[in-house]
Write a protein that holds these residues in place. Structure first.
Motif, short mmCIF file in Angstrom:
data_model
loop_
_atom_site.label_atom_id
_atom_site.label_comp_id
_atom_site.label_asym_id
_atom_site.label_seq_id
_atom_site.Cartn_x
_atom_site.Cartn_y
_atom_site.Cartn_z
N ALA A 71 1.12 -1.23 0.22
CA ALA A 71 -0.32 0.21 -0.17
C ALA A 71 0.94 1.70 -0.32
N LYS A 72 1.41 1.51 -1.16
CA LYS A 72 1.74 3.08 -1.46
C LYS A 72 1.06 4.01 -0.69
N GLU A 73 1.90 5.17 -0.57
CA GLU A 73 0.92 6.20 0.41
C GLU A 73 0.59 7.08 -0.93
N SER A 74 -1.04 7.46 -0.45
CA SER A 74 -1.69 8.04 -2.14
C SER A 74 -3.07 8.90 -0.71
N SER A 75 -2.20 10.21 -1.89
CA SER A 75 -3.28 11.74 -1.51
C SER A 75 -4.76 11.30 -1.50
N ASN A 76 -5.38 10.02 -2.31
CA ASN A 76 -6.43 9.55 -2.91
C ASN A 76 -6.60 8.48 -2.83
N PRO A 77 -8.19 7.82 -2.18
CA PRO A 77 -7.68 6.48 -1.66
C PRO A 77 -7.51 5.49 -3.13
N LYS A 78 -6.90 4.14 -3.12
CA LYS A 78 -7.36 3.31 -4.18
C LYS A 78 -7.72 1.83 -4.18
N PRO A 79 -8.27 1.77 -5.21
CA PRO A 79 -8.88 -0.29 -4.74
C PRO A 79 -7.81 -0.49 -4.63
N LYS A 80 -8.53 -2.45 -4.02
CA LYS A 80 -7.64 -2.98 -3.75
C LYS A 80 -8.10 -4.23 -3.71
N ILE A 81 -6.91 -4.96 -4.42
CA ILE A 81 -6.92 -6.31 -5.12
C ILE A 81 -6.38 -7.26 -4.42
N PHE A 82 -6.85 -8.47 -3.93
CA PHE A 82 -6.56 -9.70 -3.43
C PHE A 82 -6.17 -10.59 -4.06
N VAL A 83 -5.12 -11.32 -3.40
CA VAL A 83 -4.72 -12.30 -4.71
C VAL A 83 -5.39 -13.82 -3.37
N ASP A 84 -4.70 -14.74 -3.39
CA ASP A 84 -4.25 -16.10 -2.75
C ASP A 84 -3.99 -16.61 -3.76
N SER A 85 -3.29 -18.19 -3.00
CA SER A 85 -2.88 -19.38 -3.28
C SER A 85 -2.44 -20.30 -2.36
N LEU A 86 -2.33 -21.44 -2.73
CA LEU A 86 -2.63 -22.77 -2.57
C LEU A 86 -3.35 -22.85 -1.64
N ILE A 87 -4.70 -22.68 -1.84
CA ILE A 87 -5.41 -23.35 -0.83
C ILE A 87 -5.81 -25.04 -1.08
N HIS A 88 -5.37 -25.90 -2.25
CA HIS A 88 -5.03 -26.66 -2.89
C HIS A 88 -3.75 -27.10 -3.31
N CYS A 89 -2.58 -27.55 -2.06
CA CYS A 89 -1.84 -27.64 -1.60
C CYS A 89 -0.82 -27.97 -2.45
#
Length: 416
Positions: free
Chosen positions: A160-178
């Motif tokens: 999360a880089k500093e910004s004067s304006n709000p930014k969208p968020k993207i979530f990424v996960d992996s290895l729930i099936h190992c």
């Protein structure tokens, strides 16, 4: 007669007690009745389907122990199914080669020096997480979001880089099936590029990213142990002492225990005794919900294999109110991926794009966390190696995945 024959050979496929080899076979059903017969065969024999029976003319891949080859071949024949083809001739040899190659990884003390050309054990991935957090501490947070059943920490990397304006968020996960090693390996290289390649500076400048490199860490440890490479589930004991573990991607509290998941502990897609029974799922869900309903712009849960981009719903053949938006975004990601190395990714709703799945991450993220752009990525390949993708494909896979992410980022930013 057929049922009796099946019961007589229920000794099969998931025992891993044989000293013989393993193969992956493929059958292509040509009618709906053949799909039904394959499902019956799988249920009776506890077959480890790598690609489940779902659609006419869609390949079905499954693991076979060498000592049961004749029995299974006979069972396929007497059930009237098409002849099988052998897609992977020697699973154990391929596994041994990949493990041996991982031991040749060079020592690393920086993110840039880390060896992204091989698969890494849990301890090495933990070390990579630490290196990323330390080298980019001005905008990166390593956050422990919980622990596994066996007590291992689950970490998220927050960019999360500093910004004067709000930014969208993207979530990424992996290895729930190992057993899907390519997921974490390629994503580590994707984020390395986002951090160090100026061509992708906008990825971190315009979006805050939240990355969970490993969910089912206990299971991942097991995949590096002798005979465990193809383990899929968690490791928590179940009602059947002979069959520990739960399919964590059938354990989410969204349409849990509906068709598309099994109530039987010895089935590979066992949904668990209750929704969110697995600590890995509970902790990840709590972390995501901490952002508030609808405050994550996109959620990508990364799996392998079959080269698909899937979106809700998976629990049934019904469309979400956002189907057009989900579909057009998936198309842009698929087009961006194909432009890199020519790999085609098919896209569509999960239930029809792959098969019905209940209690899965993407449905949960869409309905419970309020994430409109909720996707399951199924990475390379289409069956030549399946879950055993050679490490030399980590780099091209990451290049494709990164361009898919770029396409998603552009859409998210434009609509934020």
């Amino acid at each position: 007669m057929f049922k009796i024959r099946l019961l007589a050979i229920t000794v099969i496929l998931f025992e891993f007690q044989s000293s013989g080899s393993q193969q992956v076979w493929r059958v292509v059903p040509t009618t709906q009745n053949e799909i039904i017969r394959l499902r019956e065969l799988g249920s009776t024999l506890k077959i480890d389907f790598w690609i489940k029976p779902s659609q006419v003319n869609r390949p079905v891949d499954f693991l076979v122990e060498s000592e049961y080859e004749k029995e299974i071949s006979h069972s396929l024949s007497v059930s009237g199914l098409p002849p099988h083809s052998v897609y992977i001739k020697d699973v154990k040899s391929l596994v041994g080669q990949q493990v041996a190659e991982s031991k040749l990884a060079k020592a690393a003390f920086t993110v840039a020096d880390f060896d992204y050309s091989v698969y890494h054990r849990v301890e090495e991935i933990y070390a990579w997480i630490d290196m990323v957090a330390e080298e980019y501490e001005s905008f990166t947070t390593k956050r422990q979001i919980g622990t596994t059943y066996e007590g291992r920490p689950i970490y998220a990397l927050e960019f999360a880089k500093e910004s004067s304006n709000p930014k969208p968020k993207i979530f990424v996960d992996s290895l729930i099936h190992c057993r899907e090693w390519i997921t974490t390996a390629s994503l580590m290289l994707v984020f390395k590029q986002m951090l160090q390649n100026d061509d992708y500076a906008s990825m971190l400048d315009e979006v805050d990213w939240y990355f969970v490199p490993m969910i089912n860490i206990d299971g991942y440890v097991k995949t590096w142990q002798e005979g465990g490479r193809l383990w899929r589930q968690t490791t928590r004991p179940t009602a059947s002492s002979a069959c520990p573990g739960v399919d964590a991607n059938r354990n989410w509290d969204a349409y849990w225990s509906l068709p598309g998941a099994s109530p039987y502990p010895c089935d590979y897609d066992y949904h668990g005794p209750t929704a969110a029974s697995e600590s890995e799922v509970r902790n990840l869900a709590s972390y995501v919900l901490g952002f508030g309903y609808g405050n994550i712009s996109a959620y990508l849960t990364v799996h392998s294999y079959t080269q698909l981009i899937l979106y809700p719903y998976g629990y049934d053949d019904v469309l979400t109110p956002d189907n057009a938006y989900l579909d057009s975004t998936a198309k842009k990601m698929a087009d961006a991926i194909e432009a890199v190395h020519g790999k085609k990714y098919v896209y569509g709703p999960s239930a029809t794009g792959i098969y019905v799945t209940s209690g899965a991450t993407d449905d949960w993220a869409y309905d419970v966390a309020g994430v409109t752009l909720s996707y399951t990525y199924e990475l390379r390949d289409t069956g030549e190696y399946g879950f055993l993708l050679p490490p030399e494909q980590i780099l091209p896979q990451s290049e494709e995945l990164l361009e898919g992410f770029v396409a998603l980022k552009d859409i998210v930013v434009a609509n934020f």
